[in-house]
Design a protein around this motif. Structure first.
Motif, PDB file in Angstrom:
ATOM      1  N   ARG A   9       3.566   5.516 -40.871  1.00 35.55           N
ATOM      2  CA  ARG A   9       2.918   5.845 -39.802  1.00 35.55           C
ATOM      3  C   ARG A   9       2.059   4.859 -39.618  1.00 35.55           C
ATOM      4  O   ARG A   9       1.789   4.270 -38.311  1.00 35.55           O
ATOM      5  CB  ARG A   9       2.077   7.412 -40.204  1.00 35.55           C
ATOM      6  N   PRO A  10       1.332   4.078 -40.556  1.00 29.92           N
ATOM      7  CA  PRO A  10       0.264   3.199 -40.129  1.00 29.92           C
ATOM      8  C   PRO A  10       1.110   2.021 -39.630  1.00 29.92           C
ATOM      9  O   PRO A  10       0.771   1.020 -38.805  1.00 29.92           O
ATOM     10  CB  PRO A  10      -0.325   2.691 -41.547  1.00 29.92           C
ATOM     11  N   LEU A  11       2.374   1.719 -39.793  1.00 29.80           N
ATOM     12  CA  LEU A  11       3.223   0.724 -39.390  1.00 29.80           C
ATOM     13  C   LEU A  11       4.153   1.047 -38.292  1.00 29.80           C
ATOM     14  O   LEU A  11       5.109   0.553 -38.166  1.00 29.80           O
ATOM     15  CB  LEU A  11       3.842  -0.099 -40.399  1.00 29.80           C
ATOM     16  N   ALA A  12       3.854   2.102 -37.393  1.00 32.70           N
ATOM     17  CA  ALA A  12       4.700   2.732 -36.599  1.00 32.70           C
ATOM     18  C   ALA A  12       5.279   1.678 -35.566  1.00 32.70           C
ATOM     19  O   ALA A  12       6.398   1.587 -35.292  1.00 32.70           O
ATOM     20  CB  ALA A  12       4.137   3.960 -35.821  1.00 32.70           C
ATOM     21  N   ASN A  13       4.485   0.706 -34.875  1.00 33.34           N
ATOM     22  CA  ASN A  13       4.963   0.167 -33.891  1.00 33.34           C
ATOM     23  C   ASN A  13       5.275  -1.411 -34.131  1.00 33.34           C
ATOM     24  O   ASN A  13       5.594  -2.122 -33.152  1.00 33.34           O
ATOM     25  CB  ASN A  13       3.896  -0.067 -32.693  1.00 33.34           C
TER      26      ASN A  13
END
Lengths: 299, 276, 342
Positions: free
Chosen positions: A90-94
């Motif tokens: 999630r923190p690295l989503a994009n």
């Protein structure tokens, strides 16, 4: 040139290779699941296999009955999948696929370290109750275990395919795999899908871990061996389950054959790198692998 | 220094009012398909020297495919290309710079981590002769080369009003500015043929007028030819000498902007059966 | 800073770089004079070797965008090439080092050829081929280790112009000189049009191709130069630090170490390699000291190593999430904060 026994031996080696190829394919399928839905090449898949196997084996050794140990391990792997989605994905989503790949490198370190701290570094024997007795078919020796493993893998693949084809969650997986933005636009929850995918990959890792563990003993080098799934992916395409199976079989067979027939000329040990070199050579001819989709880039 | 540079540019010349017999580019019956989709069907058209040629058409008509075939990103299934004096069945992308062809992309193909100056300078890489070793040791020939390139970059930046932004990293610029940088990178190589894929997409009216001005100025000062894909019909009609209209991969009209605007086939393609 | 604009007048140049000059002075003069041998042997020597490997890998992966998971293999090539050249040809040290660098470059070129057609994950997997194959070849063929029965060779002593370089200080100075010179070279390379070419290819290969950047040549040069530098790093690792040459020390974990160095340190920065290497070298030592203090040596080294693994993995993820530009970016922020308060 080759006498009858020699020929039989060749068949035996090939079949043995094919069957171990099934096991490679099993690990590769875990990779494909995650790659298809999130574009992440999960380098930690090997570590997950090790973790799953160690969990199961330790529970069994602690006296937990087989079936319960299985269920608990599966639950733990599912929880692991959800945890990974929450804390890493999630923190690295994009971010770029390469960034996520490097994150999975870090993840593999964490999981491997944790697995061995919690359950120790010794080799554990894993007995699945499947006999290893070889039996004969037309003069060719086949290992019962390998055959059963292949059957189990087959069942797993069939259930996964059915799941993708006929259930809603499976449909969601395929939608997200196709186009994340479109899936978002239609209201599919990406984070839930990813968590489920990683949990599913965790279950696949458990099955692979059990089978590999029974074959080789559960130990640290398991995660290295399953790294072999990477050339399988390269050959079969990162996003194709069928490709993973065919490539797994191909790699398993050629590797065994190379070890047996070419190995003696160079002192053996070819199995460590042969698969990679084969993948490399194939890539030089077909940069997207045998089954990989040729991306049509839009300029 | 600047005057010496200016002297190297071809003297300004009037836009030819009649078609010049020499062609900068001629496409002859180019066909291209992807699987079952026919992107281009036997498309032929010519671009005269010094001409600004627009290619228009509804979405999916194959306009970008024409540019991609010319720049070698797609290989045509059949047909040929005449570029300058050479005939090609397939162009290789690496050969473009030396053939005097430069292009911009629909979705911006700049190098986001580099500065504006470095991006523009990259357009001149193909002319560099100094070896890597000379660059590493900052030998005089490498430094001289760098200075020449820097001068050319400064000059094109001045013409496109990019001078205040030269040191900025490209990813920090506004979209319109980035498009201008891409144009600068294409122009710095003094191409004979410029391929522009929707250079004004996403711009305001003022920006579009400025961009059209830059393109026209480039043609007027260097005599280069331009193939322009653009959706804004007003811009196209004002800027281009001749227009080709594509629809479903075929060319359905070709002529001056006035002629094309009156063509019933074109009206049908854009507005549907009833309007024709 | 625009890479192609002529550099400003000389005096301004030197003043700007005073922190670097200070560091170099301290490194060349201060350290040998005042630092204890332990610091040199256990910290600075491995630090220098790993930092150089990081500089080499950064050229390929950071600036060039080509992920390589096989860097340890090239370190091994450098180390074994140097050993064999010295053993069989007995050439002067600078020539030996140059030749081992060239050997590593050649092997790098061979395994780098796939990068001409592959990108991303495919390339990463193909570099694993280099890693496993080279390790296997060096172990399998006794010729490389001069048929030593254990497969472990102690590195022969180094001599330069007749002076023996066995002492800690001389090994340190040799490593320091090599690292400084090579880093300067890489700085000159990346801080100019060649570096920009590499970055252009990384950012958008198709566009680079179309405008006439020599993509194939640039990629191959990047692979060759990167492998050469990593080869020298391997030589330093084996000859100045460990004083033994064995394939096992150049395994997949070592490759990951170097990759982690440049990720944590900061991709596409030179100081990142040094910062990352510093962390990787100092961190295990700190950890064992801390555990000795806190738990009085009850925790065995095996467990410590595993804890290290976990922390390293977490650091990678943490950096990727919070500060993808690594320690270099953090250092920049600290420097800016410093400059503001003064």
């Amino acid at each position: 040139m080759m006498d009858w026994f020699g020929f039989l031996f060749l068949i035996e080696v090939t079949i043995g290779g094919l069957l171990s190829g099934v096991m490679y394919a099993l690990v590769a399928i875990g990779f494909v699941l995650i790659y298809k839905t999130s574009g992440v090449l999960n380098f930690a898949q090997g570590a997950m296999v090790l973790f799953a196997a160690l969990t199961f084996v330790s529970l069994v050794e602690a006296g937990v009955p087989f079936v319960f140990a299985l269920i608990i391990s599966a639950a733990i792997m599912v929880a692991l999948g959800f945890a990974i989605e929450r804390t890493v994905l999630r923190p690295l989503a994009n971010r770029s696929p390469m960034t996520l790949f490097m994150a999975t490198l870090g993840l593999s370190y964490i999981i491997e370290g944790a697995a061995q701290i919690i359950w120790g570094t010794e080799v554990h024997r894993l007995d699945l109750g499947i006999s290893n007795a070889p039996f004969q078919v037309a003069g060719v020796f086949i290992s019962t275990f390998d055959l059963v493993a292949a059957a189990i893998a087959g069942v797993l693949v069939a259930s996964l395919t059915a799941f993708f084809r006929w259930t809603r969650t499976g449909l969601a997986f395929r939608a997200v795999a196709d186009d994340q933005f479109a899936a978002l636009a239609v209201g599919l929850r990406l984070d839930r899908t990813w968590a489920t995918v990683w949990a599913a990959a965790g279950i696949v890792a458990l099955v692979a871990g059990l089978l590999w563990g029974a074959r080789l003993g559960v130990q640290f080098s398991l995660s290295l061996i399953v790294l072999k799934a990477l050339p399988v992916l390269v050959l079969g395409g990162f996003d194709s389950v069928l490709g993973a199976i065919v490539a797994g079989l191909a790699i398993g067979a050629t590797e065994k054959l190379a070890e047996v027939y070419l190995g003696p000329f160079v002192g053996g040990g070819i199995e460590g790198w042969f698969a990679y070199v084969v993948a490399l050579l194939v890539l030089l001819i077909r940069p997207s692998g045998l089954f990989g989709q040729k991306l049509v880039e839009r300029f | 220094m600047t005057s010496a540079v200016l002297r190297r540019i071809a003297p300004a010349r009037a836009v030819p009012t009649t078609l010049h017999p020499a062609y900068a580019l001629a496409l002859s019956r180019i066909s291209l398909s992807f699987g079952g989709i026919h992107a281009l069907r036997e498309v032929s058209f010519q671009v005269a020297e010094g001409e600004i040629r627009a290619v228009i058409g509804p979405n999916g008509a194959g306009k970008s495919s024409v540019l991609n075939v010319i720049s070698g990103l797609y290989q045509a299934d059949s047909g040929s290309l005449v570029l300058g004096a050479q005939v090609f069945e397939h162009v290789s992308p690496q050969a473009l710079a030396n053939l005097g062809v430069a292009r911009t992309f629909q979705n911006l193909a700049l190098f986001p981590s580099l500065s504006v100056a470095a991006n523009i300078a990259a357009g001149l890489t193909f002319q560099r002769k100094a070896w890597a070793i000379s660059q590493v040791f900052r030998l005089p020939n490498a430094r001289a080369e760098n200075r020449t390139i820097a001068d050319q970059v400064a000059e094109i930046a001045a013409r496109l009003n990019l001078t205040p932004h030269l040191d900025r990293t490209v990813s920090t610029l506004s979209y319109g500015l980035q498009k201008r940088v891409e144009l600068a990178r294409a122009l710095v190589a003094r191409p004979k043929l410029l391929l522009l894929d929707e250079p004004m997409a996403g711009m305001t009216a003022t920006e579009k007028a400025e961009m059209a001005g830059y393109i026209r100025a480039a043609r007027d000062t260097t005599g280069l030819s331009v193939i322009l894909i653009e959706h804004d019909i007003g811009v196209v009609m004002g800027l281009s000498d001749r227009v080709a209209v594509l629809d479903y991969g075929s060319k359905i009209a070709d002529g001056t902007s006035a002629e094309v605007q009156r063509d019933p086939g074109v009206i049908r393609a854009y507005l549907g059966q009833e309007a024709a | 800073m625009s890479a192609i604009v002529d550099t400003p007048p000389q005096t301004q140049n030197y003043l700007r770089h005073w922190p670097l000059v200070a560091v170099l002075l301290a490194a060349f003069i201060g350290v040998p004079a005042f630092a204890p041998v332990y610091v040199l042997e256990a910290i600075l020597l491995p630090f220098l070797a790993l930092a150089l490997a990081g500089v080499g890998l950064n050229l390929l992966t950071g600036y060039g965008g080509q992920v390589s998971l096989g860097s340890a293999a090239f370190m091994a090539v450098g180390a074994f090439a140097a050993y064999n050249i010295q053993l069989r040809l007995a050439l002067a040290l600078p020539v030996t080092i140059l030749l081992s660098a060239l050997t590593a470059a050649t092997v790098g070129l061979i395994f780098g050829l796939p990068s001409l057609r592959l990108r991303g994950f495919y390339l990463a997997v193909s570099t694993l081929a280099a890693q496993f194959f080279v390790q296997w070849a060096l172990t399998k063929f006794g010729w490389f280790s001069n048929y030593s029965p254990s497969g472990v060779i102690s590195a022969p002593g180094l001599t330069l112009f007749g002076y023996s370089l066995d002492s800690t200080t001389s090994r340190y100075l040799l490593a320091l000189t090599l690292v400084t010179l090579i880093t300067l070279g890489v700085w000159a390379f990346t801080n100019g049009p060649l570096g920009n070419d590499l970055i252009a290819i990384r950012d958008n290969e198709t566009a680079a191709q179309i405008i006439g950047v020599p993509v194939l040549k640039t990629k191959l040069v990047a692979f060759a130069v990167s492998s050469a530098i990593i080869g020298v790093a391997g030589f330093l690792w084996a000859f100045t630090y460990l004083r033994t040459v064995e394939p096992a020390g150049f395994d997949l974990d070592r490759s990951f170490d170097i990759l982690f160095i440049i990720i944590i340190g900061g991709l596409a920065t030179l100081r990142g390699a040094f910062l990352g290497a510093g962390l990787i070298v100092v961190f295990p030592l700190l950890l064992s000291r801390l555990s000795a203090l806190a738990f009085g040596g009850m925790i065995d080294s095996g467990v410590l190593e595993l804890v290290q693994r976990i922390i390293l993995g977490s650091l990678i993820i943490a950096f990727l999430i919070v500060e993808p530009n690594g320690l270099a970016a953090i250092l920049d922020r600290v420097k800016r904060g410093f400059a503001r308060t003064f």
